[in-house]
Design a protein around this motif. Structure first.
Motif, PDB file in Angstrom:
ATOM      1  N   GLY A 178     -13.223 127.156 -34.634  1.00  0.00           N
ATOM      2  CA  GLY A 178     -14.328 127.755 -35.392  1.00  0.00           C
ATOM      3  C   GLY A 178     -14.212 129.267 -35.435  1.00  0.00           C
ATOM      4  N   GLU A 179     -15.316 129.917 -35.737  1.00  0.00           N
ATOM      5  CA  GLU A 179     -15.292 131.361 -36.026  1.00  0.00           C
ATOM      6  C   GLU A 179     -14.976 132.248 -34.834  1.00  0.00           C
ATOM      7  N   THR A 180     -15.076 131.673 -33.607  1.00  0.00           N
ATOM      8  CA  THR A 180     -14.802 132.518 -32.441  1.00  0.00           C
ATOM      9  C   THR A 180     -13.515 132.094 -31.730  1.00  0.00           C
ATOM     10  N   GLY A 181     -12.717 131.237 -32.383  1.00  0.00           N
ATOM     11  CA  GLY A 181     -11.522 130.720 -31.722  1.00  0.00           C
ATOM     12  C   GLY A 181     -10.219 131.164 -32.367  1.00  0.00           C
ATOM     13  N   TYR A 182      -9.219 130.293 -32.271  1.00  0.00           N
ATOM     14  CA  TYR A 182      -7.872 130.586 -32.779  1.00  0.00           C
ATOM     15  C   TYR A 182      -7.901 131.050 -34.233  1.00  0.00           C
ATOM     16  N   LEU A 183      -7.011 131.975 -34.530  1.00  0.00           N
ATOM     17  CA  LEU A 183      -6.897 132.508 -35.896  1.00  0.00           C
ATOM     18  C   LEU A 183      -5.572 132.070 -36.509  1.00  0.00           C
ATOM     19  N   TYR A 184      -5.603 131.897 -37.813  1.00  0.00           N
ATOM     20  CA  TYR A 184      -4.400 131.484 -38.557  1.00  0.00           C
ATOM     21  C   TYR A 184      -4.103 132.463 -39.682  1.00  0.00           C
ATOM     22  N   ASN A 185      -2.817 132.584 -39.965  1.00  0.00           N
ATOM     23  CA  ASN A 185      -2.376 133.450 -41.055  1.00  0.00           C
ATOM     24  C   ASN A 185      -2.233 132.600 -42.322  1.00  0.00           C
ATOM     25  N   ILE A 186      -2.974 132.942 -43.352  1.00  0.00           N
ATOM     26  CA  ILE A 186      -2.830 132.256 -44.651  1.00  0.00           C
ATOM     27  C   ILE A 186      -2.162 133.265 -45.574  1.00  0.00           C
ATOM     28  N   HIS A 187      -0.854 133.039 -45.765  1.00  0.00           N
ATOM     29  CA  HIS A 187       0.001 134.082 -46.324  1.00  0.00           C
ATOM     30  C   HIS A 187       0.129 133.952 -47.835  1.00  0.00           C
ATOM     31  N   SER A 188      -0.726 134.660 -48.519  1.00  0.00           N
ATOM     32  CA  SER A 188      -0.638 134.844 -49.961  1.00  0.00           C
ATOM     33  C   SER A 188      -0.234 133.586 -50.753  1.00  0.00           C
ATOM     34  N   PRO A 189      -1.115 132.575 -50.805  1.00  0.00           N
ATOM     35  CA  PRO A 189      -0.763 131.349 -51.542  1.00  0.00           C
ATOM     36  C   PRO A 189      -0.499 131.629 -53.024  1.00  0.00           C
ATOM     37  N   LEU A 190       0.555 130.979 -53.541  1.00  0.00           N
ATOM     38  CA  LEU A 190       1.012 131.237 -54.912  1.00  0.00           C
ATOM     39  C   LEU A 190       0.871 129.978 -55.766  1.00  0.00           C
ATOM     40  N   ASN A 191       0.381 130.149 -56.977  1.00  0.00           N
ATOM     41  CA  ASN A 191       0.440 129.062 -57.965  1.00  0.00           C
ATOM     42  C   ASN A 191       1.800 129.195 -58.657  1.00  0.00           C
ATOM     43  N   PRO A 192       2.726 128.268 -58.386  1.00  0.00           N
ATOM     44  CA  PRO A 192       4.102 128.454 -58.871  1.00  0.00           C
ATOM     45  C   PRO A 192       4.245 128.297 -60.375  1.00  0.00           C
ATOM     46  N   GLU A 193       3.181 127.839 -61.055  1.00  0.00           N
ATOM     47  CA  GLU A 193       3.268 127.708 -62.519  1.00  0.00           C
ATOM     48  C   GLU A 193       2.716 128.944 -63.207  1.00  0.00           C
ATOM     49  N   SER A 194       1.525 129.387 -62.763  1.00  0.00           N
ATOM     50  CA  SER A 194       0.912 130.542 -63.448  1.00  0.00           C
ATOM     51  C   SER A 194       1.403 131.861 -62.850  1.00  0.00           C
ATOM     52  N   GLY A 195       1.916 131.813 -61.620  1.00  0.00           N
ATOM     53  CA  GLY A 195       2.347 133.033 -60.941  1.00  0.00           C
ATOM     54  C   GLY A 195       1.194 133.739 -60.239  1.00  0.00           C
ATOM     55  N   GLU A 196      -0.004 133.157 -60.342  1.00  0.00           N
ATOM     56  CA  GLU A 196      -1.164 133.775 -59.691  1.00  0.00           C
ATOM     57  C   GLU A 196      -1.027 133.695 -58.167  1.00  0.00           C
ATOM     58  N   GLU A 197      -1.330 134.804 -57.503  1.00  0.00           N
ATOM     59  CA  GLU A 197      -1.170 134.850 -56.058  1.00  0.00           C
ATOM     60  C   GLU A 197      -2.499 135.255 -55.415  1.00  0.00           C
TER      61      GLU A 197
END
Ligand SMILES: Cc1cc2nc3c(=O)[nH]c(=O)nc-3n(C[C@H](O)[C@H](O)[C@H](O)COP(=O)(O)O)c2cc1C
Length: 214
Positions: A178-197
């Motif tokens: 939850g909000e006070t625990g382990y943190l994760y890196n969400i590294h710039s997700p890309l839409n491979p068709e539109s190129g939106e990042e």
């Protein structure tokens, strides 16, 4: 519909991915965020954010860093004295941990400059970050280049002592998730068709269902 992605689209070829492969962004698999600390050759503290890592068990508890840059101070310091601490921050101190990226000259005392507190580890000769809710004291075991001549190595370290805040190991208090625990890196997700990042962001994890309830 499921689609197949093998060939890098032209619009990605012009982008500066800072050494990352485009598939890193197509998959955007979250990985834990840690601050690794050790002493440099001059006795000053070194702190490096790491997010490409996982854990293994067989006759002990091991951490596998999957992408350690050979040109980082961490790499040379750990090669020299073989001792380090893996510190897990929660969201309340993440900004301070991230600031170590901007204070990483050899002469910097990086933990102090990040306005964090050094605590001496008890088993290894390395500094720990007091404010982190979990600290893993570790000893270097082995490394292997990702591929011959790569700038990155896969490095294995053995956990030899653990410090954990009691409010975090009691799930009915703060807990590990939850909000006070382990943190994760969400590294710039890309839409491979539109190129939106999307922007890189901080992730948290929460209990969804017990295995019995599946
Ligand atoms: C979120 C995040 C995750 C990172 N993960 C890694 C990693 O897994 N491996 C790595 O070599 N560098 C990683 N870095 C880059 C280092 O933290 C950065 O280059 C650091 O300043 C190097 O410190 P040092 O040279 O003092 O050891 C990451 C940086 C950030 C912001």
């Amino acid at each position: 519909m499921k689609k197949e992605f093998r060939i890098c689209p032209n619009f990605m070829k012009d982008r500066n991915l800072y050494g990352f492969d485009w598939l890193e962004h197509v998959t955007a698999i979250p990985s834990p965020l840690v601050l690794v600390t050790c002493y440099k050759g001059n006795g000053k503290t070194n702190a490096i954010m790491q997010s490409w890592l996982s854990f293994s068990n067989d006759n002990g508890f091991y951490c596998i860093f999957s992408s350690v840059n050979k040109y980082s101070h961490m790499y040379s310091a750990v090669k020299a004295n073989k001792q380090l601490v893996i510190n897990f921050p929660d969201a309340s101190i993440y900004k301070k941990c991230l600031s170590t990226v901007d204070h990483n000259r050899y002469d910097d005392d990086e933990i102090q400059l990040a306005d964090l507190t050094v605590k001496k580890a008890s088993v290894v000769n390395a500094p720990m970050v007091e404010e982190c809710f979990l600290n893993l004291e570790c000893e270097y075991r082995w490394e292997k280049e990702l591929y011959p001549g790569s700038n990155h190595v896969v490095m294995c370290v053995k956990v030899c002592n653990v410090w954990m805040d009691e409010n975090h190991y009691q799930e009915n208090l703060q807990g590990r998730y939850g909000e006070t625990g382990y943190l994760y890196n969400i590294h710039s997700p890309l839409n491979p068709e539109s190129g939106e990042e999307e922007e890189t962001c901080l992730g948290i994890i929460k209990n969804f269902r017990s295995y019995k309830e599946l």
